[in-house]
Design a protein around this motif. Sequence first.
Motif, PDB file in Angstrom:
ATOM      1  N   ALA A  76      52.847  39.725 -24.893  1.00  0.00           N
ATOM      2  CA  ALA A  76      51.577  39.057 -24.644  1.00  0.00           C
ATOM      3  C   ALA A  76      50.514  39.382 -25.693  1.00  0.00           C
ATOM      4  CB  ALA A  76      51.057  39.412 -23.258  1.00  0.00           C
ATOM      5  N   MET A  77      50.481  40.617 -26.168  1.00  0.00           N
ATOM      6  CA  MET A  77      49.477  41.047 -27.146  1.00  0.00           C
ATOM      7  C   MET A  77      50.170  41.842 -28.248  1.00  0.00           C
ATOM      8  SD  MET A  77      46.421  42.137 -24.504  1.00  0.00           S
ATOM      9  CE  MET A  77      45.091  42.177 -25.697  1.00  0.00           C
ATOM     10  N   PRO A  78      50.955  41.183 -29.080  1.00  0.00           N
ATOM     11  CA  PRO A  78      51.777  41.909 -30.059  1.00  0.00           C
ATOM     12  C   PRO A  78      50.981  42.689 -31.106  1.00  0.00           C
ATOM     13  CG  PRO A  78      51.825  39.562 -30.500  1.00  0.00           C
ATOM     14  CD  PRO A  78      51.107  39.740 -29.188  1.00  0.00           C
ATOM     15  N   ASP A  79      49.716  42.363 -31.262  1.00  0.00           N
ATOM     16  CA  ASP A  79      48.911  43.042 -32.279  1.00  0.00           C
ATOM     17  C   ASP A  79      48.093  44.198 -31.704  1.00  0.00           C
ATOM     18  OD1 ASP A  79      47.253  41.421 -30.755  1.00  0.00           O
ATOM     19  OD2 ASP A  79      46.018  40.795 -32.456  1.00  0.00           O
ATOM     20  N   THR A  80      48.296  44.544 -30.427  1.00  0.00           N
ATOM     21  CA  THR A  80      47.459  45.539 -29.773  1.00  0.00           C
ATOM     22  C   THR A  80      48.252  46.779 -29.373  1.00  0.00           C
ATOM     23  OG1 THR A  80      46.048  43.763 -28.917  1.00  0.00           O
ATOM     24  CG2 THR A  80      45.811  45.927 -27.892  1.00  0.00           C
ATOM     25  N   ALA A  81      47.754  47.921 -29.825  1.00  0.00           N
ATOM     26  CA  ALA A  81      48.326  49.216 -29.446  1.00  0.00           C
ATOM     27  C   ALA A  81      47.470  49.822 -28.344  1.00  0.00           C
ATOM     28  CB  ALA A  81      48.353  50.160 -30.642  1.00  0.00           C
ATOM     29  N   GLU A  82      48.074  50.730 -27.600  1.00  0.00           N
ATOM     30  CA  GLU A  82      47.324  51.518 -26.628  1.00  0.00           C
ATOM     31  C   GLU A  82      47.449  52.981 -27.025  1.00  0.00           C
ATOM     32  OE1 GLU A  82      46.796  52.229 -21.833  1.00  0.00           O
ATOM     33  OE2 GLU A  82      48.649  51.342 -22.555  1.00  0.00           O
ATOM     34  N   PHE A  83      46.326  53.670 -27.092  1.00  0.00           N
ATOM     35  CA  PHE A  83      46.331  55.093 -27.368  1.00  0.00           C
ATOM     36  C   PHE A  83      46.366  55.844 -26.043  1.00  0.00           C
ATOM     37  CE2 PHE A  83      43.815  54.845 -31.645  1.00  0.00           C
ATOM     38  CZ  PHE A  83      44.881  54.191 -32.225  1.00  0.00           C
ATOM     39  N   LYS A  84      47.227  56.850 -25.971  1.00  0.00           N
ATOM     40  CA  LYS A  84      47.398  57.668 -24.778  1.00  0.00           C
ATOM     41  C   LYS A  84      47.514  59.132 -25.211  1.00  0.00           C
ATOM     42  CE  LYS A  84      47.983  56.306 -21.219  1.00  0.00           C
ATOM     43  NZ  LYS A  84      46.893  56.105 -20.260  1.00  0.00           N
ATOM     44  N   ARG A  85      47.447  60.005 -24.236  1.00  0.00           N
ATOM     45  CA  ARG A  85      47.748  61.431 -24.418  1.00  0.00           C
ATOM     46  C   ARG A  85      46.845  62.113 -25.452  1.00  0.00           C
ATOM     47  NH1 ARG A  85      49.832  60.371 -20.210  1.00  0.00           N
ATOM     48  NH2 ARG A  85      52.047  60.258 -19.800  1.00  0.00           N
ATOM     49  N   ILE A  86      45.614  61.626 -25.588  1.00  0.00           N
ATOM     50  CA  ILE A  86      44.688  62.229 -26.552  1.00  0.00           C
ATOM     51  C   ILE A  86      44.133  63.510 -25.933  1.00  0.00           C
ATOM     52  CG2 ILE A  86      42.568  61.880 -27.861  1.00  0.00           C
ATOM     53  CD1 ILE A  86      43.301  58.781 -27.597  1.00  0.00           C
ATOM     54  N   TRP A  87      44.334  64.603 -26.640  1.00  0.00           N
ATOM     55  CA  TRP A  87      44.007  65.917 -26.088  1.00  0.00           C
ATOM     56  C   TRP A  87      43.664  66.890 -27.207  1.00  0.00           C
ATOM     57  CZ3 TRP A  87      47.204  70.143 -27.300  1.00  0.00           C
ATOM     58  CH2 TRP A  87      46.901  71.340 -26.638  1.00  0.00           C
ATOM     59  N   THR A  88      42.732  67.790 -26.908  1.00  0.00           N
ATOM     60  CA  THR A  88      42.425  68.934 -27.770  1.00  0.00           C
ATOM     61  C   THR A  88      42.373  70.180 -26.893  1.00  0.00           C
ATOM     62  OG1 THR A  88      41.087  67.560 -29.255  1.00  0.00           O
ATOM     63  CG2 THR A  88      40.758  69.935 -29.400  1.00  0.00           C
ATOM     64  N   SER A  89      43.024  71.227 -27.322  1.00  0.00           N
ATOM     65  CA  SER A  89      43.006  72.495 -26.602  1.00  0.00           C
ATOM     66  C   SER A  89      41.564  72.953 -26.407  1.00  0.00           C
ATOM     67  CB  SER A  89      43.775  73.550 -27.403  1.00  0.00           C
ATOM     68  OG  SER A  89      43.492  74.843 -26.917  1.00  0.00           O
ATOM     69  N   HIS A  90      41.261  73.441 -25.222  1.00  0.00           N
ATOM     70  CA  HIS A  90      39.902  73.907 -24.945  1.00  0.00           C
ATOM     71  C   HIS A  90      39.482  75.031 -25.902  1.00  0.00           C
ATOM     72  CE1 HIS A  90      42.348  76.718 -22.558  1.00  0.00           C
ATOM     73  NE2 HIS A  90      41.352  77.563 -22.702  1.00  0.00           N
ATOM     74  N   ARG A  91      40.434  75.768 -26.460  1.00  0.00           N
ATOM     75  CA  ARG A  91      40.121  76.842 -27.399  1.00  0.00           C
ATOM     76  C   ARG A  91      39.738  76.324 -28.790  1.00  0.00           C
ATOM     77  NH1 ARG A  91      45.083  77.920 -25.820  1.00  0.00           N
ATOM     78  NH2 ARG A  91      45.846  78.111 -27.934  1.00  0.00           N
ATOM     79  N   HIS A  92      39.977  75.038 -29.029  1.00  0.00           N
ATOM     80  CA  HIS A  92      39.755  74.500 -30.380  1.00  0.00           C
ATOM     81  C   HIS A  92      38.816  73.293 -30.391  1.00  0.00           C
ATOM     82  CE1 HIS A  92      42.805  77.154 -32.022  1.00  0.00           C
ATOM     83  NE2 HIS A  92      43.511  76.888 -30.947  1.00  0.00           N
ATOM     84  N   ARG A  93      38.040  73.139 -29.355  1.00  0.00           N
ATOM     85  CA  ARG A  93      37.103  72.020 -29.287  1.00  0.00           C
ATOM     86  C   ARG A  93      35.874  72.284 -30.137  1.00  0.00           C
ATOM     87  NH1 ARG A  93      38.202  70.925 -22.995  1.00  0.00           N
ATOM     88  NH2 ARG A  93      40.222  69.960 -23.346  1.00  0.00           N
ATOM     89  N   ARG A  94      35.148  71.205 -30.396  1.00  0.00           N
ATOM     90  CA  ARG A  94      33.905  71.237 -31.177  1.00  0.00           C
ATOM     91  C   ARG A  94      34.165  71.577 -32.644  1.00  0.00           C
ATOM     92  NH1 ARG A  94      30.519  68.503 -28.653  1.00  0.00           N
ATOM     93  NH2 ARG A  94      28.879  69.401 -29.881  1.00  0.00           N
ATOM     94  N   ARG A  95      35.353  71.188 -33.142  1.00  0.00           N
ATOM     95  CA  ARG A  95      35.709  71.425 -34.549  1.00  0.00           C
ATOM     96  C   ARG A  95      36.101  70.135 -35.260  1.00  0.00           C
ATOM     97  NH1 ARG A  95      39.594  76.783 -34.171  1.00  0.00           N
ATOM     98  NH2 ARG A  95      38.208  77.992 -32.847  1.00  0.00           N
ATOM     99  N   GLY A  96      35.925  69.004 -34.606  1.00  0.00           N
ATOM    100  CA  GLY A  96      36.256  67.724 -35.219  1.00  0.00           C
ATOM    101  C   GLY A  96      37.722  67.327 -35.116  1.00  0.00           C
ATOM    102  N   LEU A  97      38.502  68.071 -34.346  1.00  0.00           N
ATOM    103  CA  LEU A  97      39.934  67.756 -34.232  1.00  0.00           C
ATOM    104  C   LEU A  97      40.177  66.401 -33.579  1.00  0.00           C
ATOM    105  CD1 LEU A  97      41.510  71.161 -33.207  1.00  0.00           C
ATOM    106  CD2 LEU A  97      41.660  69.998 -35.396  1.00  0.00           C
ATOM    107  N   ALA A  98      39.437  66.104 -32.528  1.00  0.00           N
ATOM    108  CA  ALA A  98      39.639  64.824 -31.836  1.00  0.00           C
ATOM    109  C   ALA A  98      39.361  63.657 -32.777  1.00  0.00           C
ATOM    110  CB  ALA A  98      38.760  64.745 -30.592  1.00  0.00           C
TER     111      ALA A  98
END
Length: 162
Positions: A76-98
């Motif tokens: 139905a939407m061959p040109d559309t991706a879905e992003f899932k499972r986006i995660w950053t460890s709580h120990r490494h947040r606020r460093r621009g990893l996401a």
Amino acid sequence: MRITRVHHDDPRMDGLLAGLLEEYTERYGARGAADELARYPVTEFAAPHGRVVLAELDGEVVAGGALRPYEEGRAAMPDTAEFKRIWTSHRHRRRGLARRVMAALEGAARDLDYTRVRLFTGPSQPEAIALYDRLGYRRLERHEVAEWPYVEAIGFARDLSV
């Protein structure tokens, strides 16, 4: 910090899944975490239409995300991706990893010939909502999505061709 694209069956996926399980359990409880991880098994992110991005520091997976076709079979939407499972460890947040993971996911999506992205998050993830807003993702209206993954979902979209 090293950002790499891997296949869904790479052993390093265990680090991403363990981090997600911990995060989802904290935010949504054990049942909610189990339901979410079961809803999208890792095979959803298999080549040729899917991919996984991992961020590693000293051999430890500290952030990541995955992409899959938005609709099964890309019919139905061959040109559309879905992003899932986006995660950053709580120990490494606020460093621009996401941001780096999102940029890598967008690059992988373009390489797989996707021109648009959709993603969904929950109200218990305000950091994710703020990230997607900051990155210029557009919030989806209820009428724009035929089937929402769950009632409380907050949807976002982005055109990758610009």
